[in-house]
Design a protein around this motif. Structure first.
Motif, PDB file in Angstrom:
ATOM      1  N   ASN A 268       0.835  -1.210   0.000  1.00 16.61           N
ATOM      2  CA  ASN A 268       0.000   0.000   0.000  1.00 16.61           C
ATOM      3  C   ASN A 268       0.865   1.253   0.000  1.00 16.61           C
ATOM      4  O   ASN A 268       0.398   2.344   0.294  1.00 16.61           O
ATOM      5  CB  ASN A 268      -0.950  -0.010   1.194  1.00 16.61           C
ATOM      6  CG  ASN A 268      -0.215   0.075   2.502  1.00 16.61           C
ATOM      7  OD1 ASN A 268       1.014   0.127   2.524  1.00 16.61           O
ATOM      8  ND2 ASN A 268      -0.940   0.111   3.598  1.00 16.61           N
TER       9      ASN A 268
ATOM     10  N   ALA B 258       2.632   2.975   1.771  1.00 13.73           N
ATOM     11  CA  ALA B 258       2.975   3.489   3.106  1.00 13.73           C
ATOM     12  C   ALA B 258       3.748   4.801   3.066  1.00 13.73           C
ATOM     13  O   ALA B 258       4.708   4.997   3.793  1.00 13.73           O
ATOM     14  CB  ALA B 258       3.761   2.436   3.903  1.00 13.73           C
ATOM     15  N   LEU B 259       3.322   5.721   2.218  1.00  9.80           N
ATOM     16  CA  LEU B 259       3.928   7.057   2.246  1.00  9.80           C
ATOM     17  C   LEU B 259       3.429   7.781   3.497  1.00  9.80           C
ATOM     18  O   LEU B 259       2.268   7.639   3.876  1.00  9.80           O
ATOM     19  CB  LEU B 259       3.531   7.843   0.995  1.00  9.80           C
ATOM     20  CG  LEU B 259       4.069   7.284  -0.319  1.00  9.80           C
ATOM     21  CD1 LEU B 259       3.527   8.088  -1.486  1.00  9.80           C
ATOM     22  CD2 LEU B 259       5.588   7.290  -0.345  1.00  9.80           C
ATOM     23  N   PHE B 260       4.313   8.550   4.120  1.00 13.38           N
ATOM     24  CA  PHE B 260       3.912   9.239   5.351  1.00 13.38           C
ATOM     25  C   PHE B 260       3.006  10.414   4.998  1.00 13.38           C
ATOM     26  O   PHE B 260       3.458  11.365   4.358  1.00 13.38           O
ATOM     27  CB  PHE B 260       5.151   9.704   6.119  1.00 13.38           C
ATOM     28  CG  PHE B 260       6.096   8.588   6.426  1.00 13.38           C
ATOM     29  CD1 PHE B 260       5.628   7.399   6.990  1.00 13.38           C
ATOM     30  CD2 PHE B 260       7.443   8.687   6.139  1.00 13.38           C
ATOM     31  CE1 PHE B 260       6.491   6.353   7.265  1.00 13.38           C
ATOM     32  CE2 PHE B 260       8.313   7.642   6.415  1.00 13.38           C
ATOM     33  CZ  PHE B 260       7.830   6.470   6.974  1.00 13.38           C
ATOM     34  N   PRO B 261       1.754  10.368   5.430  1.00 12.93           N
ATOM     35  CA  PRO B 261       0.800  11.384   4.959  1.00 12.93           C
ATOM     36  C   PRO B 261       1.086  12.783   5.491  1.00 12.93           C
ATOM     37  O   PRO B 261       0.649  13.770   4.908  1.00 12.93           O
ATOM     38  CB  PRO B 261      -0.549  10.873   5.490  1.00 12.93           C
ATOM     39  CG  PRO B 261      -0.207   9.993   6.639  1.00 12.93           C
ATOM     40  CD  PRO B 261       1.127   9.386   6.321  1.00 12.93           C
ATOM     41  N   HIS B 262       1.815  12.873   6.621  1.00 13.04           N
ATOM     42  CA  HIS B 262       2.031  14.193   7.210  1.00 13.04           C
ATOM     43  C   HIS B 262       3.315  14.844   6.706  1.00 13.04           C
ATOM     44  O   HIS B 262       3.702  15.891   7.197  1.00 13.04           O
ATOM     45  CB  HIS B 262       2.055  14.084   8.728  1.00 13.04           C
ATOM     46  CG  HIS B 262       3.117  13.152   9.242  1.00 13.04           C
ATOM     47  ND1 HIS B 262       3.129  11.814   8.944  1.00 13.04           N
ATOM     48  CD2 HIS B 262       4.193  13.378  10.014  1.00 13.04           C
ATOM     49  CE1 HIS B 262       4.169  11.258   9.537  1.00 13.04           C
ATOM     50  NE2 HIS B 262       4.833  12.181  10.187  1.00 13.04           N
ATOM     51  N   MET B 263       3.995  14.194   5.762  1.00 15.50           N
ATOM     52  CA  MET B 263       5.245  14.763   5.251  1.00 15.50           C
ATOM     53  C   MET B 263       5.095  15.032   3.756  1.00 15.50           C
ATOM     54  O   MET B 263       4.362  14.327   3.061  1.00 15.50           O
ATOM     55  CB  MET B 263       6.389  13.773   5.437  1.00 15.50           C
ATOM     56  CG  MET B 263       6.697  13.436   6.874  1.00 15.50           C
ATOM     57  SD  MET B 263       8.089  12.308   6.926  1.00 15.50           S
ATOM     58  CE  MET B 263       8.054  11.850   8.647  1.00 15.50           C
TER      59      MET B 263
ATOM     60  N   TYR C 194      13.511  10.962   4.504  1.00 15.73           N
ATOM     61  CA  TYR C 194      13.303  10.362   5.831  1.00 15.73           C
ATOM     62  C   TYR C 194      14.414   9.414   6.247  1.00 15.73           C
ATOM     63  O   TYR C 194      14.992   9.542   7.317  1.00 15.73           O
ATOM     64  CB  TYR C 194      11.956   9.638   5.871  1.00 15.73           C
ATOM     65  CG  TYR C 194      11.592   9.122   7.247  1.00 15.73           C
ATOM     66  CD1 TYR C 194      11.047   9.967   8.189  1.00 15.73           C
ATOM     67  CD2 TYR C 194      11.822   7.795   7.603  1.00 15.73           C
ATOM     68  CE1 TYR C 194      10.731   9.519   9.449  1.00 15.73           C
ATOM     69  CE2 TYR C 194      11.510   7.336   8.869  1.00 15.73           C
ATOM     70  CZ  TYR C 194      10.965   8.202   9.788  1.00 15.73           C
ATOM     71  OH  TYR C 194      10.647   7.761  11.037  1.00 15.73           O
TER      72      TYR C 194
ATOM     73  N   ARG D 206      11.950   6.540  -2.254  1.00 17.38           N
ATOM     74  CA  ARG D 206      12.239   6.624  -0.826  1.00 17.38           C
ATOM     75  C   ARG D 206      13.156   5.486  -0.385  1.00 17.38           C
ATOM     76  O   ARG D 206      13.992   5.643   0.497  1.00 17.38           O
ATOM     77  CB  ARG D 206      10.910   6.582  -0.052  1.00 17.38           C
ATOM     78  CG  ARG D 206      11.032   6.888   1.402  1.00 17.38           C
ATOM     79  CD  ARG D 206       9.679   6.948   2.058  1.00 17.38           C
ATOM     80  NE  ARG D 206       9.036   5.628   2.081  1.00 17.38           N
ATOM     81  CZ  ARG D 206       7.875   5.386   2.690  1.00 17.38           C
ATOM     82  NH1 ARG D 206       7.237   6.361   3.278  1.00 17.38           N
ATOM     83  NH2 ARG D 206       7.355   4.172   2.676  1.00 17.38           N
TER      84      ARG D 206
END
Lengths: 264, 173, 294
Positions: B89, B91-96, B104, B152
């Motif tokens: 899925n 898993a990108l960090f939604p808040h960044m 990261y 990433r």
């Protein structure tokens, strides 16, 4: 090693939290079986305070009043709140967002203010007599929002295709409600009632403001006992009623959950 | 990355993983060479993902050994393994932002600030997503998100990169 | 098409009346109207005996804010107590929520219940229980004295510390719930991804878990802050009338002294303060903090 330490600190803080939340009421419950009439020193085991409790008519009357108020409040607040939750979820209409925010109002404004406002409103503007009518109206204002948000939360997890199917099959609105919608909403109704009943039974602040003279509910009676330092040991005994009630309710929830799981 | 052709990058020896009621991975042996593209195929639920998760260190093997670059890594926590995953899925960090997402892993490796900036920009250029640097993951299409997730991982220059279900978001692009 | 749409609209209206109709009426008559009434009354002049005079004036506000009244100090005190309560609740509540979410396993629901259950009990009983335990004469003092751990009783009742302790005790569960909900809302693959990219568990917590639970933290902050700010029973029962908060003054003016207009002005000032502070919380915590409450 470091992870273990962080985890250990986490566990210790959590245990302190649980201890802090539970210790006072558990100790109180234990001391309600203490034979010493004044105090904090343990003497011997007794149930005489409970016997006394049942032989104090004022207390029994207060319990009945509280039960009556909580029952009526629960019926009306759950009905109004569940219907509103259903409507807010199902239909898009002008002012929907505004209504949702407004429902929050009574529980976001500090209780003293809302209760004080109701007192002024009842006595100066609409002349609703203090006592039962005022208490029940005030309780519904505060607890119907709980039902609204419980219902809104549950609505998302309900499979609504059944209701649509019923309409498709030509059932009229009332039949659909009776046969499909209400059964689907039943868990939400139940959850709301379980939340509202103890809220109403336990409420002090709102009742205190609008009770007037003579409608002493159990929390009000307790408060007057504390104010005038009457029979402290009886207070312990009454308290146990308040502690046992939520535990009974939780068992009820657990049982009903087990049943629904079993059913599906 | 500069290793010789026949260097073994990942090796699994007799790998076993059991979940309650099922044996997800049953005595798997495999060797993946450096610079090799190796695919695990099979119907869903047959344990491909579990193998990748064990390689990355997110699950522990019940039996057998996992070797990365010739070292047994069974006891090495995921954050010290030289192996990165691209999640199913993503898993990108939604808040960044996209730039922060790519940076990261580098920030943890104590890479100098301007070096991080340089490598993130290189990566974005490579994926031709330079314009997206300051956007958030939700503002990107599925295909773009997938490229970011790959970027990433690759920006860390791991010795191996495991990609779960790579074609999932491909159709949109 | 248009006819069908109109039909839909009519149907919706037909359904609105029995569903959201009752609550709309109820809220209008028994929430909005009372609030409007006290706002209006707060702008009327008060006679010497506390009666409301039919004359508009800002006199109440002038007296409260600049007339050397004790009210501003009580409001500031309330804000301070509520903030300290909030921070300590966060300090205990976050680890509790984290612990339940991470290590709770199949007992998660039960562990969460154990946090909430006491808050379903009567407010007065809980304060009384706390008083019996930590006060003097009190069970803890008695116990420690008997063991010889302390030589003279420690009395914390009737101090600001006792009031804050009481507030934490009452409102802690409301901090745990929204934080727990936001922790459970984190997609586990995000946590795995951060480990995979080289984050140690501590770094992962700081860069992923904490920012993603910001909404829950501010949601919890709002849920504990408002009631703590407006509380009057804790200061009354544990503070022993020596440490008054804003709520105590409102109750005193309204019920004991019958100065309705003055009490209304106080209520308006306190409500304005609450709204302002909630606005700040929501700005800091984002939209999510609002969602976590409802």
């Amino acid at each position: 090693m470091k992870i273990l330490n962080a985890r250990r600190i986490n566990t210790i803080v959590s245990m302190i939290g649980y201890l802090f939340v539970w210790a006072p009421i558990v100790v109180l419950a234990i001391f309600s079986f203490n034979a010493s009439a004044y105090g904090v020193k343990w003497e011997s085991l007794t149930i005489k305070w409970y016997v006394d409790l049942f032989h104090t008519p004022e207390i029994m009357q207060a319990v009945l009043r509280s039960l009556l108020i909580a029952s009526i409040t629960t019926i009306f607040a759950t009905a109004i709140g569940t219907l509103a939750g259903y409507g807010l979820y199902k239909y898009k209409f002008a002012g929907r967002r505004f209504l949702r925010m407004s429902v929050l109002l009574p529980i976001t404004v500090p209780y003293v203010i809302m209760a004080g406002a109701l007192l002024v409103y009842f006595t100066r503007i609409v002349h609703i007599p203090l006592g039962y009518p005022a208490i029940i109206i005030a309780h519904i204002s505060f607890s119907a929002p709980l039902a609204v948000f419980v219902t809104l939360g549950r609505m998302q997890r309900i499979n609504w295709s059944l209701e649509e199917a019923s309409v498709d099959l030509g059932a009229n609105t009332l039949t659909t409600w009776r046969k499909v919608t209400i059964p689907l909403l039943l868990p939400a109704i139940f959850a709301s009632a379980v939340l509202i009943f103890p809220w109403s039974f336990n409420d002090f602040t709102v009742t205190y403001f609008v009770a007037g003279v003579g409608t002493t509910t159990l929390p009000l009676y307790l408060f007057s006992m504390l104010e005038y330092s009457l029979k402290p040991v009886l207070i312990n005994a009454i308290s146990l009623i308040f502690i046992i009630m939520p535990i009974l309710l939780i068992m009820l929830i657990y049982l009903s959950k087990a049943r629904t799981k079993h059913g599906s | 990355m500069q290793g010789e052709q026949d260097n073994i990058c990942i090796e699994l020896r007799n790998l076993v993983k059991m979940f309650p009621g099922v044996t997800a991975v049953n005595h798997v042996n495999l060797k993946v060479k450096d610079r090799e593209v190796f695919s695990l195929l099979g119907p869903s639920g047959c344990g491909k993902t579990t193998i990748l998760r064990i390689i990355a260190g997110l699950e522990t093997a019940d039996e057998g050994e996992v070797l990365i670059g010739g070292q047994v890594v069974n006891e090495v926590p995921p954050y010290r393994r030289d192996c990165n995953l691209v999640f199913q899925n993503l898993a990108l960090f939604p808040h960044m932002t996209i730039g922060q997402n790519i940076a990261y892993g580098l920030e943890r490796k104590r890479v100098a600030k301007n070096e991080i900036k340089k490598r993130v920009n290189e990566m974005l250029e490579f994926m031709s997503l330079e314009a997206m640097k300051d956007r958030y993951p939700v503002q990107l299409s599925g295909g773009q998100q997938q490229r970011i997730a790959l970027a990433r991982s690759l920006v860390l220059k791991p010795s191996c990169c495991c990609w779960m279900n790579p074609w999932r978001h491909w159709t949109e692009n | 098409m248009v006819a069908a749409k109109n039909d839909m609209k009519r149907k919706t209206h037909l359904h609105l009346l029995p569903t959201v109709g009752p609550i709309t009426i109820w809220i209008f008559f028994f929430v909005f109207a009372p609030v409007a009434v006290i706002v209006a009354i707060s702008f009327f002049a008060t006679g010497s005996g506390g009666e409301i005079l039919p004359r508009l004036s800002l006199e109440n506000y002038r007296l409260l804010l600049f007339g050397g009244s004790e009210y501003p100090r009580a409001v500031i005190r309330s804000i301070l107590y509520a903030l300290v309560t909030n921070l300590i609740c966060l300090g205990i509540g976050y680890p509790m929520a984290f612990w339940i979410s991470k290590y709770g396993g199949k007992f998660k629901a039960l562990l969460l219940f154990l946090v909430i259950v006491p808050s379903w009990s009567c407010y007065i009983v809980r304060i009384y229980a706390l008083k019996q335990l930590v006060g003097y004469p009190g069970i803890l003092n008695d116990f420690l004295l008997n063991l010889g751990l302390i030589s003279s009783p420690i009395n914390i009742l009737y101090t600001p510390a006792a009031v804050v302790l009481g507030l934490i005790y009452i409102w802690l569960p409301f901090m745990v719930l929204p934080i727990y909900a936001s922790l459970e809302g984190i997609n586990p693959s995000l946590l795995e991804a951060s480990l995979d990219l080289g984050a140690t568990p501590q770094w992962q917590f700081l860069t992923i878990t904490l920012p993603l639970t910001k909404g829950g933290i501010f949601g919890g902050a709002i849920l504990t802050f408002i009631p703590a700010l407006g509380d009057w029973l804790v200061p009354l029962l544990i503070g022993g009338n020596r440490v008054w908060m804003a709520g105590n003054l409102i109750e005193h003016y309204l019920v004991v002294r019958g100065k309705i207009a003055m009490a209304s002005s106080m209520a308006v000032i306190l409500t304005a303060t609450v709204v302002l502070l909630i606005y700040v919380f929501i700005k800091l915590g984002g939209e999510e903090s609002m969602e976590r409450i409802v």
